[in-house]
Scaffold this motif. Sequence first.
Motif, PDB file in Angstrom:
ATOM      1  N   ASN A 264      -0.395   0.667   4.692  1.00 14.66           N
ATOM      2  CA  ASN A 264       0.221   1.926   4.667  1.00 14.66           C
ATOM      3  C   ASN A 264       1.178   2.114   5.909  1.00 14.66           C
ATOM      4  OD1 ASN A 264      -1.624   2.752   2.850  1.00 14.66           O
ATOM      5  ND2 ASN A 264      -3.411   3.238   4.224  1.00 14.66           N
ATOM      6  N   ASN A 265       2.193   2.663   5.198  1.00 18.40           N
ATOM      7  CA  ASN A 265       3.064   3.190   6.415  1.00 18.40           C
ATOM      8  C   ASN A 265       4.041   1.893   7.118  1.00 18.40           C
ATOM      9  OD1 ASN A 265       2.435   5.884   5.574  1.00 18.40           O
ATOM     10  ND2 ASN A 265       0.902   5.817   6.936  1.00 18.40           N
ATOM     11  N   ALA A 266       4.108   0.842   6.350  1.00 20.01           N
ATOM     12  CA  ALA A 266       4.616  -0.089   7.232  1.00 20.01           C
ATOM     13  C   ALA A 266       6.304  -0.104   6.827  1.00 20.01           C
ATOM     14  CB  ALA A 266       3.950  -1.490   6.693  1.00 20.01           C
ATOM     15  N   VAL A 267       7.127  -0.607   7.546  1.00 18.68           N
ATOM     16  CA  VAL A 267       8.405  -0.712   7.112  1.00 18.68           C
ATOM     17  C   VAL A 267       8.801  -2.152   7.480  1.00 18.68           C
ATOM     18  CG1 VAL A 267      10.749   0.152   8.029  1.00 18.68           C
ATOM     19  CG2 VAL A 267       8.698   1.565   8.138  1.00 18.68           C
ATOM     20  N   ILE A 268       9.298  -2.682   6.231  1.00 16.72           N
ATOM     21  CA  ILE A 268       9.785  -4.043   6.341  1.00 16.72           C
ATOM     22  C   ILE A 268      11.265  -4.016   6.551  1.00 16.72           C
ATOM     23  CG2 ILE A 268      10.045  -6.326   5.262  1.00 16.72           C
ATOM     24  CD1 ILE A 268       7.002  -5.207   5.699  1.00 16.72           C
ATOM     25  N   GLY A 269      12.141  -4.297   7.512  1.00 12.68           N
ATOM     26  CA  GLY A 269      13.470  -4.519   7.606  1.00 12.68           C
ATOM     27  C   GLY A 269      14.048  -5.325   6.635  1.00 12.68           C
ATOM     28  N   ARG A 270      15.505  -4.856   6.821  1.00 15.09           N
ATOM     29  CA  ARG A 270      16.431  -5.559   5.789  1.00 15.09           C
ATOM     30  C   ARG A 270      16.290  -7.070   5.664  1.00 15.09           C
ATOM     31  NH1 ARG A 270      22.173  -3.142   6.289  1.00 15.09           N
ATOM     32  NH2 ARG A 270      20.344  -1.355   5.944  1.00 15.09           N
ATOM     33  N   GLY A 271      16.270  -7.713   4.689  1.00 10.91           N
ATOM     34  CA  GLY A 271      16.480  -9.104   4.611  1.00 10.91           C
ATOM     35  C   GLY A 271      15.292  -9.963   5.150  1.00 10.91           C
ATOM     36  N   ALA A 272      14.270  -9.420   5.307  1.00 10.90           N
ATOM     37  CA  ALA A 272      13.018 -10.090   5.793  1.00 10.90           C
ATOM     38  C   ALA A 272      12.576 -11.059   4.707  1.00 10.90           C
ATOM     39  CB  ALA A 272      12.137  -9.072   6.416  1.00 10.90           C
ATOM     40  N   ASP A 273      12.024 -12.121   5.360  1.00  7.38           N
ATOM     41  CA  ASP A 273      11.230 -13.131   4.233  1.00  7.38           C
ATOM     42  C   ASP A 273       9.716 -13.069   4.818  1.00  7.38           C
ATOM     43  OD1 ASP A 273      12.326 -16.555   3.248  1.00  7.38           O
ATOM     44  OD2 ASP A 273      10.734 -14.799   2.649  1.00  7.38           O
TER      45      ASP A 273
ATOM     46  N   MET B 266       0.695  -1.197  -0.088  1.00  6.10           N
ATOM     47  CA  MET B 266       0.009   0.051   0.154  1.00  6.10           C
ATOM     48  C   MET B 266       0.861   1.334   0.187  1.00  6.10           C
ATOM     49  SD  MET B 266      -3.323  -0.755   2.155  1.00  6.10           S
ATOM     50  CE  MET B 266      -4.102  -2.421   2.271  1.00  6.10           C
ATOM     51  N   ASN B 267       0.408   2.381   0.504  1.00  5.02           N
ATOM     52  CA  ASN B 267       1.161   3.698   0.470  1.00  5.02           C
ATOM     53  C   ASN B 267       2.060   3.807   1.358  1.00  5.02           C
ATOM     54  OD1 ASN B 267      -0.935   3.978  -1.703  1.00  5.02           O
ATOM     55  ND2 ASN B 267      -2.412   5.085  -0.203  1.00  5.02           N
ATOM     56  N   GLY B 268       2.965   4.682   1.063  1.00  3.77           N
ATOM     57  CA  GLY B 268       4.079   5.025   1.966  1.00  3.77           C
ATOM     58  C   GLY B 268       4.842   3.788   2.526  1.00  3.77           C
ATOM     59  N   VAL B 269       4.839   2.806   2.001  1.00  9.06           N
ATOM     60  CA  VAL B 269       5.612   1.839   2.635  1.00  9.06           C
ATOM     61  C   VAL B 269       7.193   1.609   2.194  1.00  9.06           C
ATOM     62  CG1 VAL B 269       5.854  -0.795   2.420  1.00  9.06           C
ATOM     63  CG2 VAL B 269       3.728  -0.022   2.571  1.00  9.06           C
ATOM     64  N   THR B 270       7.845   1.306   3.190  1.00 12.59           N
ATOM     65  CA  THR B 270       9.260   1.175   3.054  1.00 12.59           C
ATOM     66  C   THR B 270      10.022  -0.151   3.025  1.00 12.59           C
ATOM     67  OG1 THR B 270       9.587   3.428   3.864  1.00 12.59           O
ATOM     68  CG2 THR B 270      11.391   2.115   3.571  1.00 12.59           C
ATOM     69  N   ILE B 271      10.500  -0.559   1.997  1.00 16.43           N
ATOM     70  CA  ILE B 271      10.930  -2.243   1.933  1.00 16.43           C
ATOM     71  C   ILE B 271      12.572  -2.177   1.876  1.00 16.43           C
ATOM     72  CG2 ILE B 271      10.691  -4.445   1.117  1.00 16.43           C
ATOM     73  CD1 ILE B 271       7.987  -3.903   0.358  1.00 16.43           C
ATOM     74  N   GLU B 272      13.351  -2.417   2.895  1.00 20.82           N
ATOM     75  CA  GLU B 272      14.720  -2.301   3.038  1.00 20.82           C
ATOM     76  C   GLU B 272      15.428  -3.330   2.245  1.00 20.82           C
ATOM     77  OE1 GLU B 272      16.245   0.038   4.500  1.00 20.82           O
ATOM     78  OE2 GLU B 272      14.317   0.739   5.636  1.00 20.82           O
ATOM     79  N   GLU B 273      16.621  -3.400   1.844  1.00 19.09           N
ATOM     80  CA  GLU B 273      17.365  -4.246   0.902  1.00 19.09           C
ATOM     81  C   GLU B 273      17.132  -5.776   1.304  1.00 19.09           C
ATOM     82  OE1 GLU B 273      19.355  -0.541   1.323  1.00 19.09           O
ATOM     83  OE2 GLU B 273      20.042  -2.455   2.654  1.00 19.09           O
ATOM     84  N   GLY B 274      17.146  -6.441   0.286  1.00 22.70           N
ATOM     85  CA  GLY B 274      17.148  -7.977   0.290  1.00 22.70           C
ATOM     86  C   GLY B 274      16.145  -8.584   0.965  1.00 22.70           C
ATOM     87  N   CYS B 275      14.912  -7.890   0.821  1.00 14.90           N
ATOM     88  CA  CYS B 275      13.562  -8.569   1.475  1.00 14.90           C
ATOM     89  C   CYS B 275      12.977  -9.630   0.502  1.00 14.90           C
ATOM     90  CB  CYS B 275      12.786  -7.566   1.669  1.00 14.90           C
ATOM     91  SG  CYS B 275      12.907  -6.558   3.253  1.00 14.90           S
TER      92      CYS B 275
END
Lengths: 470, 537
Positions: free
Chosen positions: A429-438, A411-420
């Motif tokens: 909305n506005n969720a953040v997925i940390g690096r390398g998450a699966d 959705m909107n405003g989501v940040t997905i870090e590297e390697g996910c």
Amino acid sequence: MMFCCESCCSFVLQVFGMELQAVLMAAGGGSRMMDLTYNTPKPLLPVGNRPLIWYPLNLLERVGFEEVIVITTKEVQKALSTDQRLKTDVKMRLDVVCIQEETDMGTADALRHIQQKIKTDILVVSCDLITDVALHEVVDLFRAHNATLSMLMSKVHEFTDTVPGQKGKKKAGEQRDFVGVDVTGKRLLFMANEADLEEGLVFRKSIMRKHPRMLIKTGLLDAHLYCLKRSVVDFLVHNKSVTSIRGELVPYLVRKQFSKFLNTKNATEDTEKNQKQQDAHHNLELLSTSKEEALLQLARERSCWNDHRGDMSEAYHGGKLRCYVHIMEEGMCYRVNTLAAYIEANRVVPKLFEDPPIHPTAVVTERSLVGSDSIIGPYCQISDKTSIKRSNVGTSSTIKEKVKITNSIIMNGVTIEEGCNIQGSVICNNAVIGRGADMKYCLVGSGQCIEPEAERTNEVIVGSDQLMEI
Amino acid sequence: MADSDGRQVDSINNATDEDVKLQEIVLAKNEGKELTKEEKQRLRKEKKQHKKSKKDDKGPPEKEKVKEKASVPVPSKPATQSPAHKAAPVPVNASASESPAAAEKPAKSKAELRAERRARQDSDRASKQGKKEVGQQSASSKPKATPNELQPVVKRLPEHVQVDDPAALKKLAKKLERQQVPLRSDYGYKVSLFSHLHQYSRKNPPTQQISIPATVIHPSIVRLGLQYSQGIIAGSNARSVALLHAFKQVIQDYSTPPNEELSRDLVNKLSPYISFLSQCRPLSASMGNAIKYIKKEISNIPSQCKEEEAKGELQACIDSYINEKIILASEAISKYAIEKISNGDVILVYGCSSLVNHILCKAFEKQRKFRVIVVDSRPRLEGRETLRRLVKKGIRCTYVLISALSYILPEVSKVFLGAHALLANGYVMSRVGTSQIALVAKAYNVPVLVCCETYKFCERVQTDSFVSNELDDPDDLIVTRNGKTHLENWQTVKSLGLLNLVYDVTPPDFVDLVITDLGMIPCTSVPVVLRVKNVDQ
């Protein structure tokens, strides 16, 4: 091609009263997908990178409506005036009526609330309807047969995608709707929900006598699109006990078609028996027959048409109240009120539009791979070596390098870090997925943060406040 | 020029008719071009006029000649021959006027010239009169452009019988676009004999392209159009009554825009509605007459009349029209018809005619003892509705299909038929199959009585069922039996056409009596009634 002259439309509307007024019910809470809607009101959920309410509004606009009465909450009202898509794309005049969220208003209650604004027959649409139906099919039944109710139904699509958070097979205990139609498939004779039935289906003899051949269908989805006569709104005003259109009003109207009171010409005698009950029914009859003019009656008498054959009754069996249904055989019709429907709609909707799949303002680097069946919303940033397949990415989302997104809805405003690696999931909305998450088949709630290197499968990750509500 | 003039004058003064013509041809050939079409026509006409020249009156004075000289070269192509053209008649006429009393040979040539002149004057006068006629005639009859000798004959056919003419279709499309009425497209392969008629499908309703809260076309007209196209309102009387009802609602909702007069503006407002209705289903003769009446009433509203008053008056007019022409007329017709029904009669009826049903019900109420044979035909099977109504009343009925007609006719004593319209030459236009009934009844010497109100009389003349008819949805002919639909893919078979005719015409020789509200008249008296009606109006 619409034959609606823009320049002389306002003048023409002064010349004669409008045929139909559109009412959009957008105050529902989305009670069957609380995970998605606890932070975002249902009408504003993004589907195909457009807020859900945009779809019924677009349908009404395409058909030629000039104004719509929208019944909704304050939050949605604000969005209607600020959201880019809604403000610029929708050219109709929106008459927004706010109701408090706390009051548990049913759809019929809402109609009663706006009864002053209703001057003519109405077309009630639900905000979660996404369809490409030719609306004239429904309205033509309403016009041609002078019907009291005309509604839209569609064949149910089986949802095949895995729904995040659903453990085990989908429960088949979804309460079925039994819909009875006559031989032509247009006249609605019977409607009941399994929940209301005790042992089996119960039919009145009068229905069987008048329509000996009835087709009972179960695999139908009610699109919650109704054409109602003005007299029905007046009836609702007098009968404050009816709260929901779909739950109470529609079955009542379908039953009333074959009621004794409405078919005998001496209805006045019956009212003496049970004053209160008869008054309510009587009202409906009076309100609908007062409009029937002598000339129309004469025309019908002289006409050599009958809607049925085999018995000695005239057309419509002399009944004044008629309910019709248009059942869509092909085409798209979704009601986005469950998570599965939401995911399916997101999958199908991009095919509706000719918009470029990648929004011009999105920044997509050359080394990324965006599949042809994915859509990227405005102001997104997709970095290198990212692969996006069969997914929808919302507005202003940031996808960093080496991310693999398949079959998902971001959705909107989501940040997905590297390697996910995100598969079959819904990220709100506005969720953040940390690096390398699966993440596999997960639902990440609004504003949630997933820690790096997390491995989640088939989970619903929502905030603690949401858990409190349950 | 002078040279040729001189040559021409010389040749005319000396030569005979043929020589004159030869000279003209030679002149033209000398000029190096071939004869124009107009010249050839003129020559032909001259020959004809020469034969009639003794009967014609003397031509009018010089002025007209001059006018003709001016008008004659105008229609011809602006080739370089026109100067030669102009040169030729000018000296011809001049010479003719100069020497009125001449010898045999010049007289003959002069007579020929006079014939030419008269021909031109006649054509001029006729075209002028034609223009005047066009101006004077009301909307009732179609203006006929009289044939102009130098122009091709112009016959104004109604659009709905010119579907195979692309020019007419284009004109219609333009007109509909101007009125913002959607154009309904034809469907399916049309049998070649009827390719000049529209054929629509019920699966493509005319409302497909209309905005959902209908704004350009009044909602009650949209509803009416839908009901026509789906056959919910069928039958001449029902359609007229429903039309007038819809017009009442239109008038009710109408408000005069500023700087406009109700009498003119309302008529203009009705035109797109009528176009829309004719797109849904071609207008019937009764509807056409009703529309003419309404338009006349509207244009007769005095300009100083207030809007509310005018609207009230119009509503009253419509009510009185329906009352007089339909309700009271059916009462009068019933009275006359009941005289013709005697006890023990076996009456044959065809299809579903509201008037005939009314008559039979009234006769039954008056204690006449008779029984009815209802003849029905596919695909409409309207006889079932007749059967239902009569049996509900208590009348003894027999039901057969039209294929059993000749078997059942020996039992029949009278045939009562309804009519969709009565044409000016006495032909009866009615549901397809009626002419067969009348034909077979005539063969069996059974009297055929047609019942028709006077408002269905129309000034059209038709002697066959091909030139103007209505083609219904061809898919109505498809029937499913035992789960099999053999004609399902009829469109894929290139040489197969499905024809679903709606009307046919019965010649007056097969009809013994027409019962109208004016009395019982023979079929040939229809033009008299029309003439009387026109005089009244």
